[in-house]
Structure formats: structure tokens, C-alpha cells
Design a protein around this motif. Structure first.
Motif, PDB file in Angstrom:
ATOM      1  N   ASP A   1       0.844  -1.197   0.000  1.00  0.00           N
ATOM      2  CA  ASP A   1       0.000   0.000   0.000  1.00  0.00           C
ATOM      3  C   ASP A   1       0.878   1.245   0.000  1.00  0.00           C
ATOM      4  N   ARG A   2       0.397   2.287  -0.657  1.00  0.00           N
ATOM      5  CA  ARG A   2       1.074   3.577  -0.613  1.00  0.00           C
ATOM      6  C   ARG A   2       0.570   4.373   0.585  1.00  0.00           C
ATOM      7  N   VAL A   3       1.387   5.304   1.030  1.00  0.00           N
ATOM      8  CA  VAL A   3       1.056   6.075   2.230  1.00  0.00           C
ATOM      9  C   VAL A   3      -0.294   6.768   2.089  1.00  0.00           C
ATOM     10  N   GLU A   4      -0.533   7.363   0.904  1.00  0.00           N
ATOM     11  CA  GLU A   4      -1.755   8.135   0.714  1.00  0.00           C
ATOM     12  C   GLU A   4      -3.017   7.280   0.650  1.00  0.00           C
ATOM     13  N   GLN A   5      -2.853   5.938   0.546  1.00  0.00           N
ATOM     14  CA  GLN A   5      -4.014   5.056   0.513  1.00  0.00           C
ATOM     15  C   GLN A   5      -4.487   4.673   1.917  1.00  0.00           C
ATOM     16  N   LEU A   6      -3.642   4.912   2.918  1.00  0.00           N
ATOM     17  CA  LEU A   6      -3.919   4.436   4.270  1.00  0.00           C
ATOM     18  C   LEU A   6      -4.187   5.582   5.230  1.00  0.00           C
ATOM     19  N   ALA A   7      -4.838   5.244   6.326  1.00  0.00           N
ATOM     20  CA  ALA A   7      -5.063   6.195   7.407  1.00  0.00           C
ATOM     21  C   ALA A   7      -5.026   5.445   8.728  1.00  0.00           C
ATOM     22  N   VAL A   8      -4.607   6.129   9.778  1.00  0.00           N
ATOM     23  CA  VAL A   8      -4.675   5.567  11.124  1.00  0.00           C
ATOM     24  C   VAL A   8      -6.071   5.852  11.667  1.00  0.00           C
ATOM     25  N   HIS A   9      -6.759   4.814  12.118  1.00  0.00           N
ATOM     26  CA  HIS A   9      -8.114   4.965  12.645  1.00  0.00           C
ATOM     27  C   HIS A   9      -8.107   4.744  14.161  1.00  0.00           C
ATOM     28  N   GLU A  10      -8.780   5.625  14.869  1.00  0.00           N
ATOM     29  CA  GLU A  10      -9.005   5.458  16.300  1.00  0.00           C
ATOM     30  C   GLU A  10     -10.331   4.726  16.471  1.00  0.00           C
ATOM     31  N   VAL A  11     -10.295   3.546  17.068  1.00  0.00           N
ATOM     32  CA  VAL A  11     -11.494   2.734  17.252  1.00  0.00           C
ATOM     33  C   VAL A  11     -11.816   2.679  18.744  1.00  0.00           C
ATOM     34  N   VAL A  12     -13.028   3.097  19.124  1.00  0.00           N
ATOM     35  CA  VAL A  12     -13.388   3.201  20.540  1.00  0.00           C
ATOM     36  C   VAL A  12     -14.780   2.620  20.783  1.00  0.00           C
ATOM     37  N   CYS A  13     -15.175   2.612  22.060  1.00  0.00           N
ATOM     38  CA  CYS A  13     -16.499   2.145  22.469  1.00  0.00           C
ATOM     39  C   CYS A  13     -16.784   0.744  21.928  1.00  0.00           C
ATOM     40  N   ASN A  14     -15.850  -0.141  22.217  1.00  0.00           N
ATOM     41  CA  ASN A  14     -16.030  -1.546  21.839  1.00  0.00           C
ATOM     42  C   ASN A  14     -16.227  -1.711  20.338  1.00  0.00           C
ATOM     43  N   GLY A  15     -15.558  -0.871  19.557  1.00  0.00           N
ATOM     44  CA  GLY A  15     -15.609  -0.991  18.107  1.00  0.00           C
ATOM     45  C   GLY A  15     -16.789  -0.310  17.448  1.00  0.00           C
ATOM     46  N   GLU A  16     -17.637   0.363  18.236  1.00  0.00           N
ATOM     47  CA  GLU A  16     -18.835   0.970  17.650  1.00  0.00           C
ATOM     48  C   GLU A  16     -18.546   2.306  16.965  1.00  0.00           C
TER      49      GLU A  16
ATOM     50  N   CYS B   1      -8.679   4.059   3.841  1.00  0.00           N
ATOM     51  CA  CYS B   1      -9.759   4.955   4.233  1.00  0.00           C
ATOM     52  C   CYS B   1     -10.576   5.326   2.999  1.00  0.00           C
ATOM     53  N   ASN B   2     -11.865   4.988   3.027  1.00  0.00           N
ATOM     54  CA  ASN B   2     -12.744   5.286   1.883  1.00  0.00           C
ATOM     55  C   ASN B   2     -13.676   6.462   2.163  1.00  0.00           C
ATOM     56  N   LEU B   3     -13.406   7.188   3.244  1.00  0.00           N
ATOM     57  CA  LEU B   3     -14.283   8.301   3.615  1.00  0.00           C
ATOM     58  C   LEU B   3     -14.343   9.350   2.507  1.00  0.00           C
ATOM     59  N   TYR B   4     -13.173   9.686   1.949  1.00  0.00           N
ATOM     60  CA  TYR B   4     -13.145  10.703   0.896  1.00  0.00           C
ATOM     61  C   TYR B   4     -13.950  10.242  -0.317  1.00  0.00           C
ATOM     62  N   ALA B   5     -13.817   8.957  -0.660  1.00  0.00           N
ATOM     63  CA  ALA B   5     -14.551   8.431  -1.810  1.00  0.00           C
ATOM     64  C   ALA B   5     -16.059   8.495  -1.583  1.00  0.00           C
ATOM     65  N   ARG B   6     -16.485   8.325  -0.337  1.00  0.00           N
ATOM     66  CA  ARG B   6     -17.916   8.367  -0.031  1.00  0.00           C
ATOM     67  C   ARG B   6     -18.458   9.788  -0.028  1.00  0.00           C
ATOM     68  N   VAL B   7     -17.603  10.737   0.375  1.00  0.00           N
ATOM     69  CA  VAL B   7     -18.053  12.122   0.487  1.00  0.00           C
ATOM     70  C   VAL B   7     -18.003  12.847  -0.856  1.00  0.00           C
TER      71      VAL B   7
END
Length: 431
Positions: free
Chosen positions: A303-318, A354-360
Motif C-alpha cells: 500500500d502507498r502512504v496516501e491510501q492508508l489512514a490511522v483509525h481510532e477505534v473506541v467504544c467496543n468498536g462501535e 480509508c474510503n471516507l473521501y470516496a464516499r463524500v
């Protein structure tokens, strides 16, 4: 480069804007990306030809300063002691090839190695950081009274090119912080000036021993009068003091934790269940971008750097949120300690696409409305109700209805932390 709606897209970040490039022909976009990427790695030795941060500071300088601030600011003889020659050469060569790609690890390089990398980089610039053309004026100013000298130095700083000025300001601010720890590192202003006088005033081939004392006076004054000469406000100084205090607390926590002084955090990659877990030593200044680069290097990810993101996952994964590439990762994990056990339970960090940008992106059609209806419940409410929300002047406010001019509540955008998902305890509407 990322794929949006089946088309490749990449971005070029400038200090004041971001340019997105997309061709109707996918091959052309890929070719543009490759050529621009190759061009970005073909840079010369001059300061203005280096890879730069958003502050116009060479990435090499920025990364070395961050490392020393985290691991070496209290080290005895920092910037005066020598490091391992082979490691210094290796690290500097790698940083010169692609500084963005390199993450300096404390188990591979000592603080003295990194300090000498910074000095060697500055010393071998084709033109000295304080400019060869201004050298005689710097020396002449050092021979005047202290009050006059400060005025002359301020004028000369104004003659520096933007990148030189930004780099000098970053470096002098850092050296000022180093001098404030002289009770433990034994590097007061005069000792630092003795090291950096010749380094910043002239390159290796131009050093003049006859002017060494004057060169030291220049650097000493720049450090001592840093707030005045660089227009640093009281708020900026307070912010820097808080950063230094946090770093000191982190160093003390590491020493108290175990003799080796290591704090390891498990970072999941791709998926918590079937992905890999990478134990990472999080420094106080490691960004999400730095963490992704490190993970790619350690796991040899395609994977290239720009394809990935660090995600903070909290509240038991919710709930989860992708971290901005400049966000400090350690600060995210430390924040969990202040949460309730229910909220903080089973929280973790995950590196994935991270597909957030693609969705927005498909929703970003003009005209964009800044006023609309949303279901909302504050911490005291048991159910979600409809309110009118408005985004204006970097502030998000909500109203009971369109007839009411005063908002029921509002938040500054920079104070909001957005999570994606659903906390089942709140029983949100599924409509």
C-alpha cells in the motif's frame, strides 16, 4: 494515489492549498503521478531544493529537531558529543534521498547520531544558512553594542529568503529549548553558540577561525533574544513550554516504566481479527503520517502512504475516526485515560485503507447548503429530536426551528472531534 469512483486521483499539497489532479484517461493520471513523484526525488543540495514541511522548513531539519526534542534534549553534551560515523552517513544519505519516507527510530540511532546528522546537513549546504552574502554584515553587527546589535540582527533576518528565515527560526527556537535544560545537558547558550556559530555562518570550505568569537556572539544573541527577533508571541512561548513539559513528563514516565525506557503500543494493520499487530514505540511527536510510513517499512506493505489512514477505534468498536495525517498519535492514546471505563474499554488504533473521501466526494456538488435538518441528542437527552443546524464562521450551531434567531447551542469546528458509527447506548434513529 487513490481511486475515486473507479478513477485514479492524486493530490499535491502546497502551503496554502491542495491541488487534485485527475485525467479522463486513467493511464495519464498514473503517468503524471509517476513523473511528479520522480521529480520530487530529484532535488539538489541547496536549501530551497529540499523537501519542505508546511512551515517551509526542510523535512530533514524538522525530523532531526523532533527526534532531539523527544529523546535528546536532556542528554549530556547534546550537539557537542560525536556519534557513530557510519550511522550518521547512512541516515543523512537516506534523508537526502527521500526525507518524508524515513522514520528515525531510537533503537537504531542515538540522539548524538541524529544531532550530528543535523549539524552535518547544515554545515555542508552550498550556501550557509545565514547567507554568504550577508556574512560581513553579521560580523560587523556583532562588534556593536548589544542594543545596536539586536537591531542589526533583526534587519538582517529580514533579508533572508523565506526558507532560510523559516529554518533559522525553527532551529533557534529549538536551540533555545535545549539551552533551558543546561542544568542537565550542560549545554548553555555559550556552549551551543560555540557549536553552531561556524555551522550556520559559513559552510565547511569558508570557515574563518579569526571570526569565530563574532560568529558565536551572533548565534548567542539570536538564541537569547529569540522572542523579540522572530516576533514570537507570549501565546506561542506558552504553547512551546507546554510541549516541553509534556515531553519531560513522557521521558520521566518512560524511565519509571522500565529500565529500557520503552513504551510500546500495539497497532493493528488492516483488520484486528485477521490482520497483523505491530508493536510501535510512540514518540511524543510521532504523527499519523509517520506511523503509516513506519508500518509500511516494517511490514513491507504494498500500500502507498496516501491510501492508508490511522483509525481510532473506541467504544467496543462501535465508533471510529480516521486521524488527520498531522495528528499526534500518542496524544490520542493518552486521551483514553481520561475517559470512563465504559467509553475507553477495548479502544485501539488500526491502520487500514480509508474510503471516507470516496464516499463524500459524490456529495460535493454545488451549491452546497450550510443550513439543514438533523436529528440530535445532547448528553442529557434520552431521545433524538429534529433540529436545524447551520455552519457559519467556522462554527456549528443548532436551532429549534427556522424562526428562532438565537441558537440553542454552538461549537467551534476546531473543538469538535468527529466519530463515524453508532453508540448503541444512545438508541439513535435508524431513519
Amino acid at each position: 494515489m487513490v481511486t475515486i469512483m473507479d478513477a485514479p486521483l492524486f493530490a499535491i499539497n502546497y502551503p496554502a492549498l491542495t491541488v487534485y489532479l485527475l485525467s479522463k484517461i486513467a493511464f495519464d493520471t498514473a503517468d503524471w503521478f509517476l513523473r511528479i513523484r520522480q521529480a520530487s526525488l530529484r532535488h539538489g543540495a541547496a536549501l530551497e531544493e529540499q523537501q519542505l514541511t508546511h512551515e517551509d522548513v526542510p523535512v530533514i531539519v524538522d525530523k532531526c529537531i523532533k527526534f532531539i526534542s523527544t529523546y535528546g534534549i536532556s542528554t549530556k553534551g547534546i550537539y557537542r558529543e560525536s556519534g557513530t560515523s557510519s550511522k550518521i552517513t547512512k541516515l543523512l544519505d537516506n534523508l537526502r534521498k527521500d526525507a518524508w519516507k524515513i522514520h528515525i527510530q531510537p533503537d537504531e540511532y542515538s540522539e548524538h547520531d541524529v544531532a550530528n546528522v543535523l549539524k552535518r546537513f547544515l554545515r555542508t549546504l552550498p550556501n550557509a544558512l545565514l547567507m554568504r552574502s550577508l556574512y560581513s554584515q553579521w560580523i560587523a553587527a556583532a562588534g556593536t553594542s548589544k542594543v545596536e546589535a539586536v537591531g542589526h540582527y533583526g534587519r538582517l533576518l529580514g533579508h533572508l529568503p523565506n526558507i532560510n528565515y523559516a529554518t533559522v527560526k525553527k532551529l533557534i527556537g529549538h536551540l533555545r529549548s535545549v539551552s533551558e535544560h543546561d542544568s542537565v545537558n550542560l549545554m548553555d547558550v555559550s556552549n551551543i553558540a560555540a557549536v553552531f556559530g561556524p555551522t550556520l555562518m559559513a559552510n565547511e570550505s569558508e570557515m574563518n577561525l579569526a571570526n569565530t568569537a563574532a560568529e558565536m556572539d551572533v548565534i548567542s544573541s539570536l538564541i537569547s533574544h529569540y522572542p523579540i527577533l522572530f516576533g514570537v508571541s507570549a501565546d506561542e512561548l506558552e504553547k512551546e513550554e507546554k510541549i516541553q513539559k509534556a515531553l519531560q513528563e513522557l521521558r520521566e514516565a518512560r524511565r519509571a516504566q522500565k529500565p529500557a525506557g520503552d513504551i510500546l503500543v500495539g497497532i493493528y494493520v488492516h483488520n484486528r481479527e485477521w490482520g497483523k499487530c505491530l508493536n510501535v514505540k510512540l514518540s511524543a511527536l510521532m504523527t499519523a503520517f509517520d506511523l503509516i510510513v513506519y508500518a509500511i517499512q516494517q511490514l513491507r506493505m504494498r500500500d502507498r502512504v496516501e491510501q492508508l489512514a490511522v483509525h481510532e477505534v473506541v467504544c467496543n468498536g462501535e465508533l471510529e475516526r480516521p486521524l488527520h495525517h498531522s495528528e499526534i498519535v500518542l496524544a490520542v492514546t493518552l486521551r483514553w485515560a481520561s475517559w470512563s471505563d465504559t467509553d475507553a474499554r477495548d479502544s485501539y488504533l488500526l491502520i487500514k485503507r480509508c474510503n471516507l473521501y470516496a464516499r463524500v466526494l459524490p456529495l460535493m456538488r454545488q451549491p452546497l447548503s450550510t443550513f439543514g435538518e438533523l436529528r440530535f441528542a445532547d448528553i442529557k437527552s434520552k431521545s433524538f429530536k429534529k433540529y436545524l443546524f447551520e455552519f457559519k464562521n467556522a462554527c456549528l450551531a443548532y436551532y429549534k426551528d427556522a424562526k428562532i434567531s438565537q441558537p440553542l447551542g454552538s461549537w467551534n469546528i476546531e473543538d469538535i472531534t468527529w466519530y463515524i458509527g453508532c453508540d448503541c447506548r444512545r438508541q439513535p434513529s435508524t431513519e
